[in-house]
Scaffold this motif. Structure first.
Motif, PDB file in Angstrom:
ATOM      1  N   UNK B 142       7.797  -9.647   4.179  1.00  0.00           N
ATOM      2  CA  UNK B 142       7.585  -9.271   2.644  1.00  0.00           C
ATOM      3  C   UNK B 142       7.660  -7.749   2.550  1.00  0.00           C
ATOM      4  N   UNK B 143       8.593  -7.040   2.444  1.00  0.00           N
ATOM      5  CA  UNK B 143       8.591  -5.587   2.336  1.00  0.00           C
ATOM      6  C   UNK B 143       7.845  -5.265   1.000  1.00  0.00           C
ATOM      7  N   UNK B 146       4.263  -5.363   1.434  1.00  0.00           N
ATOM      8  CA  UNK B 146       3.725  -4.446   2.531  1.00  0.00           C
ATOM      9  C   UNK B 146       3.674  -3.118   1.855  1.00  0.00           C
ATOM     10  N   UNK B 147       4.574  -2.610   0.769  1.00  0.00           N
ATOM     11  CA  UNK B 147       4.390  -1.413   0.120  1.00  0.00           C
ATOM     12  C   UNK B 147       3.158  -1.416  -0.904  1.00  0.00           C
ATOM     13  N   UNK B 148       2.863  -2.628  -1.431  1.00  0.00           N
ATOM     14  CA  UNK B 148       1.688  -2.747  -2.223  1.00  0.00           C
ATOM     15  C   UNK B 148       0.428  -2.433  -1.724  1.00  0.00           C
ATOM     16  N   UNK B 149       0.341  -2.565  -0.238  1.00  0.00           N
ATOM     17  CA  UNK B 149      -0.808  -2.627   0.383  1.00  0.00           C
ATOM     18  C   UNK B 149      -1.755  -1.120   0.124  1.00  0.00           C
ATOM     19  N   UNK B 197      -3.676  -1.260   5.769  1.00  0.00           N
ATOM     20  CA  UNK B 197      -2.562  -0.507   5.341  1.00  0.00           C
ATOM     21  C   UNK B 197      -1.677  -0.046   6.563  1.00  0.00           C
ATOM     22  N   UNK B 198      -2.229   0.559   7.322  1.00  0.00           N
ATOM     23  CA  UNK B 198      -1.422   1.031   8.637  1.00  0.00           C
ATOM     24  C   UNK B 198      -0.450  -0.087   9.052  1.00  0.00           C
ATOM     25  N   UNK B 199      -1.056  -1.233   9.084  1.00  0.00           N
ATOM     26  CA  UNK B 199      -0.283  -2.446   9.607  1.00  0.00           C
ATOM     27  C   UNK B 199       0.836  -2.475   8.686  1.00  0.00           C
ATOM     28  N   UNK B 200       0.987  -2.403   7.352  1.00  0.00           N
ATOM     29  CA  UNK B 200       1.829  -2.479   6.475  1.00  0.00           C
ATOM     30  C   UNK B 200       3.203  -1.237   6.707  1.00  0.00           C
ATOM     31  N   UNK B 201       2.511  -0.068   7.256  1.00  0.00           N
ATOM     32  CA  UNK B 201       3.622   0.910   7.576  1.00  0.00           C
ATOM     33  C   UNK B 201       4.419   0.250   8.884  1.00  0.00           C
ATOM     34  N   UNK B 202       3.757  -0.424   9.723  1.00  0.00           N
ATOM     35  CA  UNK B 202       4.109  -0.954  10.792  1.00  0.00           C
ATOM     36  C   UNK B 202       5.216  -2.017  10.271  1.00  0.00           C
ATOM     37  N   UNK B 203       4.891  -2.909   9.278  1.00  0.00           N
ATOM     38  CA  UNK B 203       5.636  -3.812   8.867  1.00  0.00           C
ATOM     39  C   UNK B 203       7.032  -3.204   8.264  1.00  0.00           C
TER      40      UNK B 203
END
Lengths: 271, 223
Positions: B142-143, B146-149, B197-203
């Motif tokens: 879910x992009x 991920x951006x909301x993190x 949040x860093x994981x979100x960037x990876x996502x």
């Protein structure tokens, strides 16, 4: 990247395209085999053509040196230029074109003659007669094909006595002897052992400094290893013309392809 | 095509989710142990880190093995490549959970001002939300989530700052010793969310193939 109909075009510096293909359609008689192909093949680099069996890769490859002309009833629409000249124009001699655009096949096909005569065959055909000139050309071609050290003392032996991998390099030397600009390789490693595959791949890497190489391969790891640019071909439905789906830097194709069909194919979801 | 390989990828992804669940549970327990002064729970949290570490290591090994043997490309390659980063972040989140539990152990004998407990509980709840969202985004590619993190992380940073301000009002020397452990715990919580949040960037990379930094200011900070 600038999308073209039928392909994605990598950013090529001005004037670096060896082949420029525009709106190419190809027919075997009534059968529409290829449609809407647009691609710029970069000079002095390796371009890989990938795609499932029957997707038109080899047909398209054979358009590039007019090998398909030899099949009755074939027809080409659109343009293919080599160094800016339309290769299907009336002024182009197909024999001379095939000297400039040499071809290597899946099955090594040395002539039933000596190693020396195999390599000297092309230059002799083009009028070279002097022994010392021929010797020099043969030696240089075999050296470029990384075969010289293995055969220099057995030049009179038959080409067919060599191993499969050596035979393939002999065929490459035979093509190189006539100083081609382009080497078309149609699954050149499918019939040879892994050590020989490595040698042919190393050879491609060296040759690309002076020759433009286009390789059709079913081995995607090979495409990723040897090429700088990759084109993905697909026949979406049986009986329909094949299309060039995506063309881009090999790194991009194998990490972040643009088209879902490319991604599904290279990740093994179909094909 | 390649059924075994596809199943292996699915199983690897499921392993990440499972490990993520353990990290979430551990973080929640660490905060509870701190707020309630529950030393037994803090010890269990500390002990649970070994399991997270070995799972993260196993994940990396599994990803490497698939890369070495299956020649993954495109989204499969991006998934496996991202796993190495994600498991590293999760391993560090686990370490930070241990640090919070250790702070719980240090502070359990003394009860400090209620407002600070309330703040850390609130911060823990927000971190919990970020971790859940991170894991959902990973599980479903879910992009948008991920951006909301990054946005979800902001109030956590604010609470940390507020915590610091509350701390400055304390006068008693004992309180200050207690509070320094608490402020560190608050800092650890804030870092756990940063890892999410860093994981979100990876996502985002995993799904789109584009490298995007949500916030450059996180770079170079201690784990």
């Amino acid at each position: 990247m600038t999308p073209l109909s039928g392909a994605l075009k990598p950013d090529a510096p001005d004037g670096s395209a060896k082949f420029t293909v525009r709106d190419l359609d190809f027919y075997y008689g009534d059968f529409h085999a290829l449609t809407g192909m647009n691609i710029d093949i970069r000079e002095n680099s390796v371009t890989a053509f990938i795609g499932p069996s029957g997707c038109g890769k080899s047909t398209f490859l054979r358009c590039l040196n007019r090998m398909n002309d030899l099949i009755p009833g074939t027809r080409v629409d659109g343009t293919i230029t080599l160094d800016g000249q339309d290769i299907y124009s009336s002024g182009v001699d197909p024999v001379d074109l095939r000297r400039r655009v040499g071809m290597i096949f899946q099955q090594p096909n040395p002539f039933p003659m000596s190693i020396y005569d195999n390599v000297a065959f092309g230059p002799r055909l083009h009028g070279m007669k002097k022994k010392d000139e021929l010797d020099a050309v043969v030696e240089q071609a075999l050296m470029r094909a990384n075969l010289w050290k293995e055969v220099k003392d057995i030049m009179d032996r038959g080409g067919l006595t060599l191993s499969g991998g050596q035979q393939q390099r002999l065929c490459i030397a035979r093509v190189l002897a006539v100083q081609p600009d382009v080497l078309l390789m149609d699954e050149p490693c499918s019939a040879i052992d892994p050590t020989s595959v490595q040698k042919v791949e190393d050879l491609m890497d060296e040759l690309k400094n002076t020759v433009t190489i286009i390789i059709v391969t079913h081995n995607m790891q090979q495409a990723a290893r040897v090429s700088q640019e990759t084109a993905f071909f697909l026949q979406e439905r049986q009986g329909e013309a094949a299309e060039l789906i995506e063309f881009g830097r090999t790194t991009d194709i194998f990490t972040s392809p643009h088209d879902r069909r490319t991604e599904d194919y290279i990740t093994g979801r179909f094909g | 095509m390649r059924e075994g390989y596809r199943n292996e990828l699915k199983a690897t992804k499921a392993d990440v989710v499972e490990t993520g669940r353990l990290v979430i549970e551990m973080t929640r327990d660490a905060v509870t142990s701190l707020v309630e002064g529950d030393v037994d729970l803090a010890e269990r949290v500390i002990a649970s880190d070994d399991a997270i570490d070995s799972r993260c290591l196993a994940l990396e090994e599994r990803a490497l093995e698939i890369i070495a043997t299956q020649f993954p490309v495109a989204r499969d390659l991006r998934l496996l490549y991202s796993l190495a980063h994600i498991s590293m972040h999760m391993e560090r989140m686990g370490d930070l959970g241990v640090n919070i539990a250790k702070a719980a152990r240090r502070t359990a004998a003394r009860r400090g001002p209620r407002t600070l407990y309330d703040l850390i509980r609130a911060q823990g709840n927000l971190v919990h939300r970020v971790l859940e969202a991170m894991l959902d985004a990973f599980e479903t590619n879910d992009l948008e989530l991920a951006y909301k993190l990054k946005e979800m992380d902001e109030p956590i940073d604010h609470l940390f700052k507020q915590f610091f301000r509350e701390l400055s009002r304390l006068q008693d020397e004992d309180d200050i010793e207690w509070a320094s452990s608490m402020v560190l715990a608050s800092r650890y919580l804030e870092r756990i969310a940063d890892h999410a949040v860093d994981i979100g960037e990876r996502l985002v990379y995993m799904v789109t193939g584009a490298f995007e930094a949500f916030d450059e200011t996180n770079e170079g900070q201690e784990p």
